[in-house]
Design an enzyme around this catalytic site. Sequence first.
Site, PDB file in Angstrom:
ATOM      1  N   GLU A 177      -0.959  -8.934  -1.409  1.00  0.00           N
ATOM      2  CA  GLU A 177      -1.486  -8.388  -0.143  1.00  0.00           C
ATOM      3  C   GLU A 177      -2.662  -7.433  -0.439  1.00  0.00           C
ATOM      4  O   GLU A 177      -2.693  -6.276  -0.014  1.00  0.00           O
ATOM      5  CB  GLU A 177      -0.399  -7.676   0.670  1.00  0.00           C
ATOM      6  CG  GLU A 177      -0.760  -7.464   2.136  1.00  0.00           C
ATOM      7  CD  GLU A 177       0.339  -6.721   2.898  1.00  0.00           C
ATOM      8  OE1 GLU A 177       0.377  -5.484   2.865  1.00  0.00           O
ATOM      9  OE2 GLU A 177       1.168  -7.400   3.541  1.00  0.00           O
ATOM     10  N   ASP A 212       0.803  -1.229   0.000  1.00  0.00           N
ATOM     11  CA  ASP A 212       0.000   0.000   0.000  1.00  0.00           C
ATOM     12  C   ASP A 212       0.830   1.271   0.000  1.00  0.00           C
ATOM     13  O   ASP A 212       0.395   2.316   0.477  1.00  0.00           O
ATOM     14  CB  ASP A 212      -0.899  -0.013   1.243  1.00  0.00           C
ATOM     15  CG  ASP A 212      -0.105  -0.281   2.518  1.00  0.00           C
ATOM     16  OD1 ASP A 212       1.112  -0.046   2.497  1.00  0.00           O
ATOM     17  OD2 ASP A 212      -0.700  -0.720   3.516  1.00  0.00           O
ATOM     18  N   ARG A 250       2.839   7.750   9.548  1.00  0.00           N
ATOM     19  CA  ARG A 250       2.642   9.205   9.394  1.00  0.00           C
ATOM     20  C   ARG A 250       1.612   9.748  10.377  1.00  0.00           C
ATOM     21  O   ARG A 250       1.750  10.839  10.899  1.00  0.00           O
ATOM     22  CB  ARG A 250       2.187   9.508   7.967  1.00  0.00           C
ATOM     23  CG  ARG A 250       3.330   9.737   7.022  1.00  0.00           C
ATOM     24  CD  ARG A 250       2.822  10.035   5.620  1.00  0.00           C
ATOM     25  NE  ARG A 250       3.856  10.651   4.800  1.00  0.00           N
ATOM     26  CZ  ARG A 250       4.933  10.023   4.347  1.00  0.00           C
ATOM     27  NH1 ARG A 250       5.150   8.759   4.648  1.00  0.00           N
ATOM     28  NH2 ARG A 250       5.815  10.656   3.597  1.00  0.00           N
ATOM     29  N   HIS A 305      13.501   4.339  12.745  1.00  0.00           N
ATOM     30  CA  HIS A 305      13.221   4.574  11.326  1.00  0.00           C
ATOM     31  C   HIS A 305      13.907   5.875  10.893  1.00  0.00           C
ATOM     32  O   HIS A 305      13.859   6.863  11.632  1.00  0.00           O
ATOM     33  CB  HIS A 305      11.701   4.673  11.145  1.00  0.00           C
ATOM     34  CG  HIS A 305      11.252   4.581   9.711  1.00  0.00           C
ATOM     35  ND1 HIS A 305      11.464   5.585   8.802  1.00  0.00           N
ATOM     36  CD2 HIS A 305      10.610   3.602   9.025  1.00  0.00           C
ATOM     37  CE1 HIS A 305      10.963   5.231   7.621  1.00  0.00           C
ATOM     38  NE2 HIS A 305      10.435   4.027   7.734  1.00  0.00           N
ATOM     39  N   HIS A 336       6.767   4.285  12.873  1.00  0.00           N
ATOM     40  CA  HIS A 336       7.046   5.113  11.689  1.00  0.00           C
ATOM     41  C   HIS A 336       5.798   5.659  11.011  1.00  0.00           C
ATOM     42  O   HIS A 336       5.896   6.396  10.027  1.00  0.00           O
ATOM     43  CB  HIS A 336       7.859   4.313  10.661  1.00  0.00           C
ATOM     44  CG  HIS A 336       7.060   3.241   9.981  1.00  0.00           C
ATOM     45  ND1 HIS A 336       6.248   3.497   8.905  1.00  0.00           N
ATOM     46  CD2 HIS A 336       6.932   1.933  10.230  1.00  0.00           C
ATOM     47  CE1 HIS A 336       5.667   2.374   8.517  1.00  0.00           C
ATOM     48  NE2 HIS A 336       6.060   1.414   9.305  1.00  0.00           N
ATOM     49  N   GLU A 350      -1.944   5.187   3.149  1.00  0.00           N
ATOM     50  CA  GLU A 350      -1.946   3.800   2.686  1.00  0.00           C
ATOM     51  C   GLU A 350      -3.344   3.265   2.365  1.00  0.00           C
ATOM     52  O   GLU A 350      -3.525   2.498   1.414  1.00  0.00           O
ATOM     53  CB  GLU A 350      -1.254   2.890   3.713  1.00  0.00           C
ATOM     54  CG  GLU A 350       0.260   3.098   3.811  1.00  0.00           C
ATOM     55  CD  GLU A 350       0.675   4.236   4.722  1.00  0.00           C
ATOM     56  OE1 GLU A 350      -0.210   4.940   5.261  1.00  0.00           O
ATOM     57  OE2 GLU A 350       1.893   4.435   4.893  1.00  0.00           O
TER      58      GLU A 350
END
Length: 371
Positions: free
Chosen positions: A118, A96, A206, A237, A204, A132
């Site tokens: 997926e 994604d 957003r 990250h 990580h 995503e």
Amino acid sequence: MRKIAVVLGTRPEAIKMAPLVKALRNSKHLTPVVIATAQHREMLDQVLDIFDIQPDYDLDLMRPNQTLPELTARLITALDECLKEIQPSAVLVQGDTTTVMAASLVSFYHHIPVGHVEAGLRTHDMQNPFPEEMNRVLTGRLARWHFAPTQSSADNLLKEGLAADSVFLTGNTVIDALFDARKHPSKVARPIEPGRKMMLVTTHRRENFGEPLQHICNAVLELLEKNPELEVLFPVHPNPNVSSVVRAQFEKHPRVELCAPLDYLSFIAAMEAATIILSDSGGVQEEAPALGKPVLVMREETERPEAVTFGVAELVGTNTQHIVERVQRLLSDPAAYADMARGASPYGDGTAAARIVGILESSFAASDKTA
Ligand code: UD1
Ligand code: UDP
């Protein structure tokens, strides 16, 4: 031999596509052409090295602190050129990310069928995870083959009106990758001193940038204070929105080991050594249950409900007190811990890549017959 373009952008895409590259290399009818967009650079290269994948095309697109629009623009332009040159029979994308959405769109413009690995994961909330969820939905409209990891992801796609003969229940290739990596001789579990406990932390997303990330850091600090036997391993990250905050918060803490992203084999070893995993990662939510490790997911919603339903993962959000309470419960209640650590693999049995390649071979064989 038909050329199948395999597009990889980020670390998790490379991990989850590696088994497919391997299965395509073994196919008598299909051959992989690997396109690394390098939306990630160092983190992608770590995975390519471990799985011995040399991209046929490396678009080298990552820029420091890249924005979504500029990354998307670079991806579309570079993938356009690349697909024009390769002329593959199909393009495979995984997951994604922005790479996935852009590659699906450019393939559509070139009338090249897309296989989405997926497929069908949904939270039904376009802001969570952002961007995503939108990338998945758009890719779902653009793809020809939808390789759903679980029954509930297949059901999501059927409910959206996709043709039943385009949706395939395959399992998630992450479990193929995990099983493959665990056979690796160099993999060693990190020794933890007797009486100590290790909490592995990754973050990580957003939607966790800013205040939620600060709440997560506060929770980790409070847990360290409450539990003198607790140590934290925190692979950070490299996104500056994450690394600047986490490094400032923990750099000097004697029981927090901050490190650069671990290579996949070392990270698996760290998961195996951990008592508890605290993460907002998608892949880690799938791997931890298969390793029998309780994973507390620092998100409000998940597109991977299976492990939560099985009781081996728990959604804890980003509220400091709630995270502290849920971790404390596991640290202090052996029965609750044992229940969550019993192990389960709702995301696959390690044969997803072979299934996907089999479906593509049959599909091309059928279209060759009617041509
Ligand atoms: C991306 C994906 C996310 C996925 C995550 C996996 C999008 C929008 N986001 O998020 O879905 O869960 O990867 O980790 O597709 N950086 C480096 N080196 C690297 C990788 C990243 O320095 O190897 C830094 C760069 O400053 C880069 C920034 O991180 O600009 C952000 O990378 P990006 O891929 O845009 O977003 P992620 O947060 O990594
Ligand atoms: N991972 C890794 N090294 C690390 C942290 C994670 O190899 O230091 C692996 C992890 O095992 C999983 C994948 O990276 O397979 C998850 O990637 P990430 O959390 O970046 O993205 P997401 O899965 O959330 O998209």
